[in-house]
Design an enzyme around this catalytic site. Structure first.
Site, PDB file in Angstrom:
ATOM      1  CG  ASP A 125     -84.832  17.132 -14.731  1.00  9.11           C
ATOM      2  OD1 ASP A 125     -84.595  18.259 -14.793  1.00  9.11           O
ATOM      3  OD2 ASP A 125     -85.027  16.672 -13.657  1.00  9.11           O
ATOM      4  CD  GLU A 175     -80.925  20.652 -14.975  1.00  8.32           C
ATOM      5  OE1 GLU A 175     -81.403  21.328 -13.973  1.00  8.32           O
ATOM      6  OE2 GLU A 175     -81.657  18.848 -14.367  1.00  8.32           O
TER       7      GLU A 175
HETATM    8  C1  GLC Z   1     -83.828  20.206 -12.219  1.00 11.48           C
HETATM    9  C2  GLC Z   1     -84.394  20.630 -12.502  1.00 11.48           C
HETATM   10  C3  GLC Z   1     -85.529  21.161 -11.007  1.00 11.48           C
HETATM   11  C4  GLC Z   1     -86.246  19.638 -10.085  1.00 11.48           C
HETATM   12  C5  GLC Z   1     -85.152  18.722 -10.508  1.00 11.48           C
HETATM   13  C6  GLC Z   1     -85.843  17.335  -9.662  1.00 11.48           C
HETATM   14  O1  GLC Z   1     -82.658  20.128 -11.964  1.00 11.48           O
HETATM   15  O2  GLC Z   1     -84.597  21.291 -12.814  1.00 11.48           O
HETATM   16  O3  GLC Z   1     -86.416  21.475 -10.878  1.00 11.48           O
HETATM   17  O4  GLC Z   1     -86.291  19.923  -8.936  1.00 11.48           O
HETATM   18  O5  GLC Z   1     -84.230  18.582 -11.781  1.00 11.48           O
HETATM   19  O6  GLC Z   1     -86.511  17.023 -11.418  1.00 11.48           O
END
Ligand code: GLC
Length: 647
Positions: free
Chosen positions: A283, A325
């Site tokens: 993430d 991500e």
């Molecule tokens: C990523 C997740 C999102 C979250 C962020 C902080 O972008 O997909 O939902 O709010 O990280 O962890």
């Protein structure tokens, strides 16, 4: 490079820690020797100057050996299978769904009873949204983790999770979960100790005595949640200090300048690997390194840390692929696949967020030229890495593609983005889309978009207006959007509910733990009565489900839909129609999509672009055959219609 002295020193170290058994495993040893010099080199380049360097490097080695020792025979066998297959995640056989366990199935135990439904749809890759302990009300959908090793009681127990993993494995399904690498919840034990004044744990985060540095950093750091959590720092009265909180005020950024933090989080990565995770979604990796005077995103050391994690997992948990991500600009995203000699040694998978947003762009304007103008960047993805392709996920839709891509087709970036925000964000009254603006920043005029696939495609408004023609049109839009993303190349991930057309759910406004975040409007609670309508012929649920199912079958039946750098974009001579060819082993499939609400025509000349004109083609959707004629012959497209034409 093989550094003999270093390798022997490290093997001695392994023996010292009674980890000799790993040394007897030839496959492990080979991976270890192949990577250890590079691991040492990167670790030293980041942490060489810290007092803890030698101690923490030893800890890292120990952790690699221990992880390998604890890895089950079943997982080692699966590693071996995957290694034999090579780049298994590029295959057209993978089809994902992303879901919240509680909102989809009630609990982890409940998930077992829903696997048939998923299999029937064709899904064999599950992304479980965060399931580890996270404080209710300050959870960010589970992305504020207070215990990385304990499944939150809301979902069940660690044992339930292990059972589900085994069940998935026995069905040959793949499992993806998240590691929230950038931050912890302020209820995590490290944060609690830091709050109690423990200096050692304050060094796990970025603490500041006053606003001096935070003020300077706020100058250059973009705000992620400007409405609900403005700025990037939060005052902690218990210690009279400021802590860095890039996301929500309850998500404290981890300090990766401290090698202990890296090792602790690496051991969590390993832990997930040994739980049998096939793809680990890292993430927010763009944020893991911070430097004064920068945006604190995409920095070189963030990439180094990811490479270090990758090399360590290649040794200890080799069957686990990494998904970064990073939702960043088109040119930046490529770097997450690794650069230079690290190509394919950083993240194996990344989100094709640019393309996702461009699909929404084309749908709103009926003009696919911006989508085309971005492709030269997206095609730079190296062979061996792949995308997640998607139309919707749990997050908002950002319009982060580059201005020059918009300018190239003659639009003004600012006005163009405004048009899209009005169209999708609930501002333009006659727009078919029902959505909302998310994270509006009045300082920069930036905003992103929330809303479910169905609502953004017009189903919600059409149903409310009881307009059968508009309902038809919105169903066609949904199917066309999914087709475009499923066949593009990469692992398609459907967001749960979209397979039966869930509209926005506004009940989040009644929940104080969610009402500040309108992304909850597109995170439905599944009503299985509604979902069961997928078997009732003629219902909207049935229409969308069966079309989705058919698209999945088509993807799985043709190897050319795998991601082997076998995508070619076509210049269609009709701005509403965009097309790409998927070629593999002499087989060609041409996919053509009409993004407009009008009938469109396209001359048969399209079949000559990038190749020889075939005599006939067969549409894999309808089974209809078309003779390919002269340039004045043409294909006719229904509004939002599409063809998947096999030569
Ligand atoms: C990523 C997740 C999102 C979250 C962020 C902080 O972008 O997909 O939902 O709010 O990280 O962890």
């Amino acid at each position: 490079m093989y550094h003999i002295a270093l390798t022997h020193k490290i093997l001695d170290l392994a023996k010292k820690h009674h980890l000799g058994k790993s040394v007897n495993d030839q496959n492990f040893l080979m991976r270890f020797i192949a990577n250890i010099d590079e691991i040492h080199h990167i670790f030293e380049s980041i942490y060489g100057q810290t007092a803890l360097f030698s101690e923490q490097f030893e800890a890292l080695i120990q952790s690699i050996f221990e992880t390998h020792l604890c890895r089950s025979k079943a997982l080692k066998d699966r590693d071996y299978q995957k290694a034999k297959e090579g780049n298994w995640f590029l295959s057209n056989q993978l089809m994902g769904m992303s879901l919240y366990v509680d909102r989809f199935a009630g609990s982890l135990k409940g998930m077992n009873t829903k696997l048939n439904y998923l299999e029937n749809l064709g899904v064999n890759y599950l992304h479980l949204m965060p399931i580890f302990e996270s404080p209710e009300g300050e959870s960010d959908g589970g992305y504020a983790v207070s215990n990385f090793r304990k499944v939150d009681a809301r979902f069940g127990s660690n044992e339930d999770f292990e059972k589900l993993q085994k069940e998935l494995q026995s069905k040959n399904m793949y499992l993806m979960i998240d590691i929230v690498l950038n931050h912890t919840s302020h209820h995590h034990e490290w944060a609690k100790k830091a709050k109690s004044g423990d200096k050692e744990y304050q060094d796990y985060f970025y603490f500041y005595n006053d606003r001096n540095i935070p003020d300077q950093m706020d100058e250059t750091m973009p705000e992620i949640f400007p409405e609900s959590s403005p700025g990037s720092f939060t005052y902690i009265p218990e210690v009279d200090k400021w802590v860095m909180t890039v996301f929500h005020h309850y998500q404290w950024d981890l300090n990766y300048r401290n090698p202990k933090v890296f090792n602790e989080m690496l051991s969590n990565v390993f832990h997930y690997g040994n739980l049998g995770v096939d793809v680990l979604r890292i993430d927010a990796p763009a944020f893991i390194w911070k430097e004064l005077g920068t945006t604190c995103q995409n920095l070189p050391n963030a990439h180094k840390l990811l490479q270090l994690i990758k090399l360590c997992t290649e040794v200890a948990t080799p069957g686990m692929a990494l998904l970064g991500e990073a939702i960043v600009a088109p040119a930046e995203i490529m770097n997450y696949f690794g650069t230079g000699r690290f190509i394919n040694h950083e993240c194996d998978v990344a989100y094709n967020a640019t393309h996702m947003a461009l699909q929404w762009d084309a749908l709103a304007t009926g003009d696919t030229r911006i989508m085309l103008s971005a492709q030269h960047e997206l095609l730079k993805k190296p062979f061996g890495g792949t995308w997640i392709t998607y139309t919707r996920c749990h997050d908002d839709i950002g319009l982060g593609y580059d201005d020059y891509m918009i300018e190239q087709v003659g639009y003004t970036p600012y006005l163009h983005r405004n048009y899209l925000k009005n169209y999708y964000g609930g501002i333009q009254e006659d727009s078919p889309a029902a959505g909302a603006l998310f994270a509006v920043n009045p300082k920069t005029n930036d905003a992103r978009i929330s809303g479910s696939l169905a609502s953004l495609c017009g189903l919600e408004k059409a149903k409310n207006a009881k307009d059968p023609q508009k309902i038809e049109e919105s169903i066609q839009k949904i199917i066309m959007m999914q087709a475009h993303s499923f066949l593009l190349g990469g692992i398609p991930i459907i967001f749960y509910g979209d397979e039966v057309g869930y509209e926005n759910d506004y009940s989040y406004l009644q929940d104080s733990g969610k009402s500040y975040d309108n992304r909850w409007m597109h995170r439905p609670v599944i009503d299985w009565k509604k979902n069961s309508l997928h078997t009732k012929k003629g219902t909207i649920e049935n229409r969308i489900f069966t079309a989705t199912q058919q698209l999945i079958q088509i993807r799985k039946s043709h190897e050319a839909f795998g991601d082997y750098k076998n995508l070619e974009w076509l210049d269609s001579h009709n701005k509403s129609i965009v097309g790409y060819k998927r070629n593999l082993k002499g087989k060609t499939i041409t996919c053509l999509f009409n993004f407009s609400d009008q009938l469109q025509e396209l001359t048969h000349y399209i079949f000559e672009t990038n190749g020889k004109r075939p005599k006939k083609v067969k549409d894999l959707i309808t089974g209809k055959e078309f003779k390919i004629g002269m340039d004045h012959d043409h294909l006719v497209f229904e509004p939002y219609g599409f063809y998947v034409l096999k030569e």
